[in-house]
Design an enzyme around this catalytic site. Structure first.
Site, PDB file in Angstrom:
ATOM      1  N   LYS A   1       0.876  -1.184   0.000  1.00 17.38           N
ATOM      2  CA  LYS A   1       0.000   0.000   0.000  1.00 17.38           C
ATOM      3  C   LYS A   1       0.910   1.230   0.000  1.00 17.38           C
ATOM      4  O   LYS A   1       1.596   1.521   0.973  1.00 17.38           O
ATOM      5  CB  LYS A   1      -0.909  -0.024   1.233  1.00 17.38           C
ATOM      6  CG  LYS A   1      -1.481   1.321   1.651  1.00 17.38           C
ATOM      7  CD  LYS A   1      -2.488   1.882   0.652  1.00 17.38           C
ATOM      8  CE  LYS A   1      -3.107   3.193   1.134  1.00 17.38           C
ATOM      9  NZ  LYS A   1      -2.190   4.334   1.209  1.00 17.38           N
TER      10      LYS A   1
ATOM     11  N   GLU B   1       7.466  -0.172  12.523  1.00 24.79           N
ATOM     12  CA  GLU B   1       8.537   0.826  12.603  1.00 24.79           C
ATOM     13  C   GLU B   1       7.829   2.164  12.817  1.00 24.79           C
ATOM     14  O   GLU B   1       7.323   2.755  11.875  1.00 24.79           O
ATOM     15  CB  GLU B   1       9.349   0.762  11.312  1.00 24.79           C
ATOM     16  CG  GLU B   1      10.734   1.314  11.471  1.00 24.79           C
ATOM     17  CD  GLU B   1      10.799   2.757  11.039  1.00 24.79           C
ATOM     18  OE1 GLU B   1      10.602   3.619  11.923  1.00 24.79           O
ATOM     19  OE2 GLU B   1      11.029   2.997   9.857  1.00 24.79           O
TER      20      GLU B   1
ATOM     21  N   CYS C   1      11.827   9.568  10.931  1.00 24.77           N
ATOM     22  CA  CYS C   1      11.571   9.171  12.329  1.00 24.77           C
ATOM     23  C   CYS C   1      12.846   9.022  13.125  1.00 24.77           C
ATOM     24  O   CYS C   1      12.774   8.834  14.337  1.00 24.77           O
ATOM     25  CB  CYS C   1      10.763   7.899  12.479  1.00 24.77           C
ATOM     26  SG  CYS C   1      10.304   7.069  11.056  1.00 24.77           S
TER      27      CYS C   1
ATOM     28  N   GLU D   1       7.282  14.425  19.054  1.00 26.91           N
ATOM     29  CA  GLU D   1       8.086  14.432  17.830  1.00 26.91           C
ATOM     30  C   GLU D   1       7.646  15.629  16.963  1.00 26.91           C
ATOM     31  O   GLU D   1       6.463  15.754  16.641  1.00 26.91           O
ATOM     32  CB  GLU D   1       7.836  13.108  17.094  1.00 26.91           C
ATOM     33  CG  GLU D   1       8.792  12.830  15.974  1.00 26.91           C
ATOM     34  CD  GLU D   1       8.509  11.479  15.295  1.00 26.91           C
ATOM     35  OE1 GLU D   1       7.370  10.988  15.375  1.00 26.91           O
ATOM     36  OE2 GLU D   1       9.433  10.943  14.667  1.00 26.91           O
TER      37      GLU D   1
HETATM   38  C1  SIN Z   1      12.113   6.688   8.500  1.00 24.73           C
HETATM   39  O1  SIN Z   1      12.019   7.889   8.695  1.00 24.73           O
HETATM   40  O2  SIN Z   1      11.198   5.923   8.797  1.00 24.73           O
HETATM   41  C2  SIN Z   1      13.315   6.060   7.866  1.00 24.73           C
HETATM   42  C3  SIN Z   1      14.527   6.844   7.945  1.00 24.73           C
HETATM   43  C4  SIN Z   1      15.719   6.127   7.380  1.00 24.73           C
HETATM   44  O3  SIN Z   1      15.642   5.032   6.813  1.00 24.73           O
HETATM   45  O4  SIN Z   1      16.775   6.672   7.525  1.00 24.73           O
END
Ligand code: SIN
Length: 526
Positions: free
Chosen positions: A214, A291, A325, A423
């Site tokens: 998706k 994740e 993230c 965040e």
């Molecule tokens: C993410 O922001 O989920 C991945 C970042 C990364 O792979 O460096």
């Protein structure tokens, strides 16, 4: 300044916004399409299901807008539950045959897909910049990063091993196989339109699974271009299916998580959505990888090398304008080095240039949408109200467009400010002073998430002590960039579970099957 942009874009914006970009775009034609070397990579109104390009059964589509200009990029199918079920069926039909391919055969397919990604990386990068906004140089970096997951897992596919195990029963012999889990639902975010897909699809295929991916509603066209390359690479029909939706995203997510045919869901996105998907998956007891969100602490100790720390903190904080993230969210700097660090860090941020990602002079692009800008603005206003001093930036950039925010540095941050616990996902660096190692470890771990953490120090005892004390899944020591297909990526606590990339990534798509052979213990008669 604009030559690259002029070369890259065949057409103009209809926008009458007063900015250097509107002047540029006004001189051009009526659509704003990056000139792809291979225009057939740009797929509109169709998804990739069972080796074919198909529209949504309802015929509905949604619009995708360039975050820099607000202009229409194109339209993509609004898939429903019913459409998604056809993709799941295609993946299920393809599984029995695909799982019997040897690791070497699957490796060759992944390698062919990798080669095509490399050959088409400029076009992939343009698509990323167009729909995500990140500067073209960063998008090229992402295209390479994304392709490297295919390369990495093409090398893992032939190297799948089980164990032989000494049984507790003398007459028994035990061995294990690692088998592909089956059909996988992969749900990916907009911040890495290519890499978050390849990081999931590559290990799934290496293991022998088939997938329904998706793609994010904000950035579907990069995903669909990858599907076109999968087709050209000769990936058998039904093995890779790519579906799109915007308003129907929750419905598609629910279909993937509640289906008994889908045996595994891997999701990258927010913690809240991750929890919902996990709840929905419980009825079918699926294997999951989550994740999820981070709130990375980045700590600079007095004994750090100043330039290394500043460079690392900038790289971590401002990568993709703070929209990853693993971006540093809370930057803690020890009192002995605080003022020097603040000064060097601020000088560097003053050198940033914000604007359209297709202009090679720009170091930073827009945020993805207005909601992201509002959150960033709220965090800055909140910090200011509570005594933080904005040293650079701090404002929206309406002259550039609706989604632009100045890269911002705030000093004298305190624990009661929103940035300390939420965040930001944007280009705001809040610099918190601290005194002792003990104090900063406590502050760093005082959050319900635990994805990445970073620190800068030279004393080796401290390096080990702090690395072991930080409650996160990934630690950068004297570096702000930790992403690498060779390295396990994932978090702890509310940042989720499971690891992507590395030798562990493939395990997320496998089940261990145990064979026990009885009556084997009789010694040979001599
Ligand atoms: C993410 O922001 O989920 C991945 C970042 C990364 O792979 O460096």
């Amino acid at each position: 300044m604009t030559s690259t942009l002029l070369r890259t874009l065949t057409a103009p914006s209809s926008s009458l916004r007063v900015s250097r970009y509107s002047i540029l775009f006004a001189r051009q034609a009526s659509t704003m399409t990056p000139q792809l070397k291979d225009p057939s990579l740009f797929k509109q109104n169709v998804c990739y299901v069972n080796g074919e390009w198909v529209a949504a059964k309802s015929g509905k589509t949604f619009e995708v807008h360039d975050p820099s200009t607000g202009d229409l990029v194109g339209t993509a199918p609004e898939f429903t539950s019913q459409d998604t079920e056809s993709a799941i069926r295609a993946a299920a039909d393809a599984f029995p045959s695909f799982r019997t391919q040897t690791g070497r055969q699957r490796s060759k397919l992944l390698r062919a897909w990798y080669d095509l990604m490399v050959a088409n990386s400029e076009d992939i990068a343009k698509l990323i910049t167009w729909e995500n906004g990140k500067p073209l140089a960063d998008a090229k970096g992402e295209a390479t990063y994304a392709a490297n997951f295919f390369e990495w897992f093409s090398e893992e596919a032939p190297r799948i091993y089980g164990d032989t195990i000494n049984s507790s029963v003398p007459a028994n012999r035990i061995l294990t196989y690692k088998e592909p889990i089956g059909v996988c639902g992969l749900i990916t975010p907009w911040n890495f339109p290519a890499a978050m897909i390849t990081r999931k699809v590559a290990p799934a295929l290496a293991a022998g699974c088939t997938v329904v991916c998706k793609a994010p509603g904000e950035t579907p066209f990069t995903a669909l271009a990858l599907a076109e390359l999968a087709h050209r690479a000769g990936i058998p029909k039904g093995v890779v299916n790519v579906v799109t939706a915007l308003d129907n995203t929750p419905e598609v997510g629910e279909t993937l998580t509640t289906s008994d045919t889908v045996r595994k869901v891997s999701f990258t996105g927010s913690t809240n959505v991750g929890k919902l998907l996990m709840k929905q998956s419980s009825g079918s007891l699926k294997k999951l990888s989550m994740e999820l969100g981070g709130n990375a602490p980045l700590i600079v100790f007095d004994d750090a090398d100043l330039e290394t720390a500043v460079t690392g903190a900038i790289a971590s904080k401002f990568r993709s304008s703070g929209q990853t993230c693993v971006c540093a969210n809370r930057i803690y700097v020890q009192s002995g080095i605080y003022d020097q660090f603040v000064q060097r860090f601020t000088e560097k941020v003053k050198g940033f240039k914000v604007g359209n990602g297709f202009d090679e002079n720009n170091t930073h692009g827009p945020l993805i949408h207005g909601r992201a800008v509002s959150k960033v603005d709220q965090h800055v206003r909140d910090a200011e109200k509570k005594g933080g001093k904005v040293l650079v930036g701090g404002q929206k950039l309406p002259d550039l467009g609706d989604n632009f925010f100045q890269p911002t540095v705030i000093r004298d941050m305190t624990g009661d400010m929103a940035i300390a616990s939420e965040e930001t996902f944007g280009p705001v660096a809040g610099l918190f002073p601290f005194r002792t190692e003990e104090e900063v470890i406590k502050l760093a771990n005082q959050t319900e998430v635990g994805l990445a953490g970073y620190f800068f120090a030279q004393n080796m005892e401290r390096v080990y002590r702090v690395a072991e004390a930080l409650d996160v899944g990934m630690i950068g020591v004297n570096t702000g960039i930790i992403s690498d297909p060779a390295s396990p990526f994932g978090g702890v606590k509310h940042s989720g579970f499971g690891r992507e990339g590395s030798k562990y990534g493939i395990e997320e798509y496998q089940v261990v099957k145990t064979f026990t052979f009885g009556g084997m213990g009789k010694p040979l008669q001599s």
